[in-house]
Design an enzyme around this catalytic site. Structure first.
Site, PDB file in Angstrom:
ATOM      1  CE  LYS A 201      -1.891   2.337   3.355  1.00 45.14           C
ATOM      2  NZ  LYS A 201      -1.585   3.673   2.784  1.00 45.14           N
ATOM      3  CB  SER A 255       5.595   9.115  11.356  1.00 43.27           C
ATOM      4  OG  SER A 255       4.448   8.337  11.602  1.00 43.27           O
ATOM      5  N   GLY A 259       4.975   4.011  13.348  1.00 41.96           N
ATOM      6  CA  GLY A 259       5.814   2.816  13.439  1.00 41.96           C
ATOM      7  C   GLY A 259       5.643   2.104  14.773  1.00 41.96           C
ATOM      8  CD  GLU A 276      13.952   4.097   6.677  1.00 37.45           C
ATOM      9  OE1 GLU A 276      14.015   5.025   7.523  1.00 37.45           O
ATOM     10  OE2 GLU A 276      13.796   4.278   5.469  1.00 37.45           O
ATOM     11  CB  CYS A 310      14.077   8.794   6.714  1.00 36.14           C
ATOM     12  SG  CYS A 310      14.936   7.830   5.469  1.00 36.14           S
ATOM     13  CD  GLU A 408      11.385  12.546  10.557  1.00 34.50           C
ATOM     14  OE1 GLU A 408      10.335  11.942  10.838  1.00 34.50           O
ATOM     15  OE2 GLU A 408      12.324  12.021   9.917  1.00 34.50           O
TER      16      GLU A 408
END
Ligand code: NAI
Ligand code: MG
Length: 504
Positions: A201, A255, A259, A276, A310, A408
Site C-alpha cells: 500500500k 513516522s 511505526g 524504517e 528520513c 523531525e
C-alpha cells in the site's frame, strides 16, 4: 539573499501519457487483475506544485484488503512463486526492472506530479534507485542457502542435520510519500527474492507510481497473486493489513509515531516486523574542512527533496572556528535551492508534498522563532500560483530544548549549533531519540573514524550525505527503526530459518 520573485511558480502541462494515466478509473490491482473496490470511496490526487486535484484513486475498504490478502495467501500457500527455480524468479524480477527502465520517463513525471519533487531528481535518483533494488535483490533469489552440520553418532544412530531458509510468507508492506516508487521497490524486491508474496500500500498522498508499476507486473511474468497493490488510507486500509490474521510479516517506512503503533499491532500476533522510521540526523563540520566543499554539502544534506528525507541532515554542528563561514556558504546556495514547480527543468527543489506537511513545517518554523531562534536564511514562503512551497531555511541561536532541535520537521529546515571539541560534538550528536544517519566532514582520517565509532546511528557518511548503496544495509538505531533493509540483511529480513535434525 537574492530576490527570487522572477521565478515562475506555475506548474507546466502534463505529457499526454501522464494525463491519460491520471484519467483512468480508480481501481485496485489484485490477483494480476484491475478490479473495482467494494465501495465508492476515493482519495483525491493532488499536484502539490499547483494545489490542484488532478485525479482519484481508490480508498480501499476492509473487504478490498481482505481480498488482496486472500490472493497473496493463496499464491504463497501453493508455492507458485516460492517453488519456481530461483533463476526464474531472478529473471522475472529483472524483467520488471527492464520494463521500469523502458518507462522511466513516465514514472519520473508521475512521481513529480504526485509528490512535487523535481522530475529531473526523480529521473536521476528515484527511478534508477528503484531499478537497482530490483536488480540487486533478483540476484539473491539464487543465493539463499542454509547450512549442513557435520554428521555425528548418538546411541540411537547416526544424526544428520541441516537448516533451510524459508520465505516468511505473506507480507503487508506500507510505504510513505517521500520517495514513493523507491520505497515500494525497497519493500517488494527483497520479499520477491525470498519467495514471499505481498500486498503493497503506497501512501494516500502518492499512489500513482505504485499503480503504474502494477501495470507492468503481468507483462514481467509474475504469477497471479504474488504482487497485489492497493491504495487507501493508513488508519483504515493500512491498519487492516497490519492486523490481518493471514499476514505473516509487516514492513513499514514512515513516522516513528505510526511505526510504534504498527509494531504493537503486528507483534500482538507475533508477525515479523521491520520498521524504517524517522530521524534527526546530525551533520558535523570539523575545523579542518574546505568550506567551499563542506558548506554546499551540508546544504544538500538538508535541502534535497525539500528536506523530506528520513536521513535529512537537519541538525548542523559546525566547529566554532568555521561556523560563520559554513553558514555563509550554505546561504550562498539559496538561489540553487529556491523551490520551483516539479516539472520545471530548472528545479532542484520542489514544493512540500501536501498542505498538511506545509502547515506542519511552517508551524515548526514559527515555534522556533517564538522560542528565540534566529533566521539566518528563509523561514518564509515564496510567492507562487498555488502549491506548497517553503524557502530553504537555516535557524541559529537554538538550544536542545526547542522543538525545532528535538523533533523531525521533514522540511527544508536546518538548525545550526557551534561546538568546541570532539567530546562535545559526539555528545550533542547523540542527544536525540533518533539514530538513522549522520554526516561527518573532515580531512582528518583519525577524527573521522573516532567520531564514526561514537555516533549512534545506522549509517555514518564521511564527506558526503545520504548516499545509498543497495549492497549495504540501511536502517536505524534507537527510535529510528527495527531491522535493516538492503544488502544481505535486507533479504534475510524476509526469511525464516528451519532447523532439521534427523536420526537416521
Ligand atoms: P505516516 O507514518 O502517518 O504515513 C506513512 C504510511 O503509513 C502511509 O502509507 C500511511 O497510509 C500509513 N499509515 C498511517 N497510519 C497507519 C496505521 N494506523 N496503520 C497502518 N498504516 C498506517 O506519515 P505522515 O502522516 O504522512 O507524515 C507525518 C510525519 O512522519 C512527517 O512529518 C515525517 O516527520 C514523518 N515521516 C517520515 C518518513 C520516513 O521516511 N522516515 C516518511 C514519511 C513521513
Ligand atoms: Mg499520519
Amino acid at each position: 539573499m537574492n530576490e527570487m520573485t522572477t521565478i515562475s511558480r506555475q506548474q507546466r502541462a502534463y505529457s499526454p501519457a501522464a494525463a491519460a494515466f491520471l484519467a483512468r478509473k480508480p481501481q485496485l490491482f489484485i490477483n494480476n487483475e484491475w478490479v473495482d473496490s467494494s465501495h465508492d470511496a476515493v482519495i483525491e490526487v493532488e499536484d502539490p506544485s499547483s494545489g490542484k486535484i488532478v485525479g482519484h484513486v481508490v480508498d480501499a475498504s476492509d473487504k478490498d484488503v481482505d481480498r488482496a490478502v486472500a490472493a497473496a495467501r493463496a499464491a504463497f500457500d501453493d508455492g507458485r512463486w516460492s517453488g519456481l527455480p530461483p533463476m526464474v524468479r531472478d529473471r522475472t524480477m529483472n524483467r520488471l526492472a527492464d520494463l521500469l527502465e523502458a518507462n522511466a520517463a513516465l514514472f519520473a513525471e508521475l512521481e513529480a506530479i504526485d509528490n512535487g519533487k523535481p522530475m529531473t531528481m526523480a529521473g536521476a535518483v528515484d527511478i534508477p534507485g528503484a531499478i537497482s533494488q530490483l536488480r540487486f535483490m533478483a540476484g539473491w533469489a539464487s543465493k539463499i542457502s542454509g547450512e549442513t552440520t557435520q554428521p555425528y553418532t548418538m546411541p540411537g544412530g547416526q544424526v544428520f542435520s541441516y537448516t533451510v531458509r524459508e520465505p516468511v510468507g505473506v507480507c503487508a508492506q506500507i510505504v510513505p510519500w517521500n520517495f514513493p516508487l523507491l520505497m515500494a521497490s525497497l519493500k517488494i524486491a527483497p520479499a520477491l527474492a525470498a519467495g514471499c508474496t505481498l500486498v503493497l500500500k503506497p501512501a494516500e498522498q502518492t499512489s500513482l507510481t505504485a499503480l503504474k508499476l502494477a501495470d507492468l507486473v503481468v507483462e514481467a511474468g509474475f504469477p497471479a497473486g504474488v504482487i497485489n497493490i492497493i491504495t487507501g488510507n493508513g488508519h483504515t486500509a493500512g491498519d487492516r493489513m497490519v492486523k490481518h490474521p493471514d499476514v505473516d510479516k509487516v514492513a513499514f517506512t514512515g513516522s516513528t509515531e505510526i511505526g510504534k503503533l504498527i509494531n504493537r499491532n503486528a507483534t500482538a500476533s507475533m508477525k515479523r516486523v521491520t520498521l524504517e522510521l524517522g530521524g534527526k540526523s546530525p551533520v558535523v563540520v570539523m575545523p579542518d574542512v574546505d568550506v567551499a566543499q563542506a558548506a554546499p554539502g551540508a546544504a544538500g544534506a538538508i535541502f534535497f527533496n525539500s528536506g523530506q528525507v528520513c536521513v535529512a541532515g537537519s541538525r548542523l554542528f559546525a566547529h566554532k572556528s568555521v561556523f560563520d563561514q559554513v553558514l555563509e556558504g550554505m546561504a550562498a546556495t539559496a538561489p540553487f535551492w529556491s523551490p520551483r514547480p516539479s516539472l520545471d527543468p530548472e528545479a532542484h527543489m520542489g514544493p512540500l508534498v501536501s498542505k498538511e506537511q506545509h502547515e506542519r513545517v511552517m508551524g515548526y518554523i514559527e515555534a522556533g522563532k517564538r522560542d528565540g531562534a534566529s533566521v539566518v536564511m528563509g523561514g518564509d514562503v515564496p510567492s507562487s500560483d498555488g502549491g506548497y512551497y517553503v524557502n530553504p531555511t537555516i535557524l541559529a541561536d537554538v538550544n536542545p530544548q526547542m522543538s525545532v532541535v528535538r523533533e523531525e520537521i521533514f522540511g527544508p529546515v536546518v538548525v545550526a549549533q557551534r561546538f568546541e571539541d570532539l567530546d562535545e560534538v559526539a555528545r550533542m550528536a547523540n542527544d536525540t531519540c533518533f539514530g538513522l544517519g549522520a554526516g561527518i566532514w573532515t580531512k582528518d582520517v583519525a577524527v573521522m573514524h573516532k567520531l564514526a565509532a561514537r555516533i549512534k546511528s545506522g549509517t555514518v557518511w564521511g564527506n558526503c550525505h545520504a548516499m545509498i548503496d543497495t549492497a549495504l544495509p540501511f536502517g536505524g538505531y534507537k527510535e529510528s527503526g527495527l531491522g535493516r533493509e538492503q544488502g544481505r540483511q535486507g533479504v534475510e529480513a524476509y526469511l525464516e530459518t528451519k532447523t532439521v535434525i534427523i536420526q537416521l
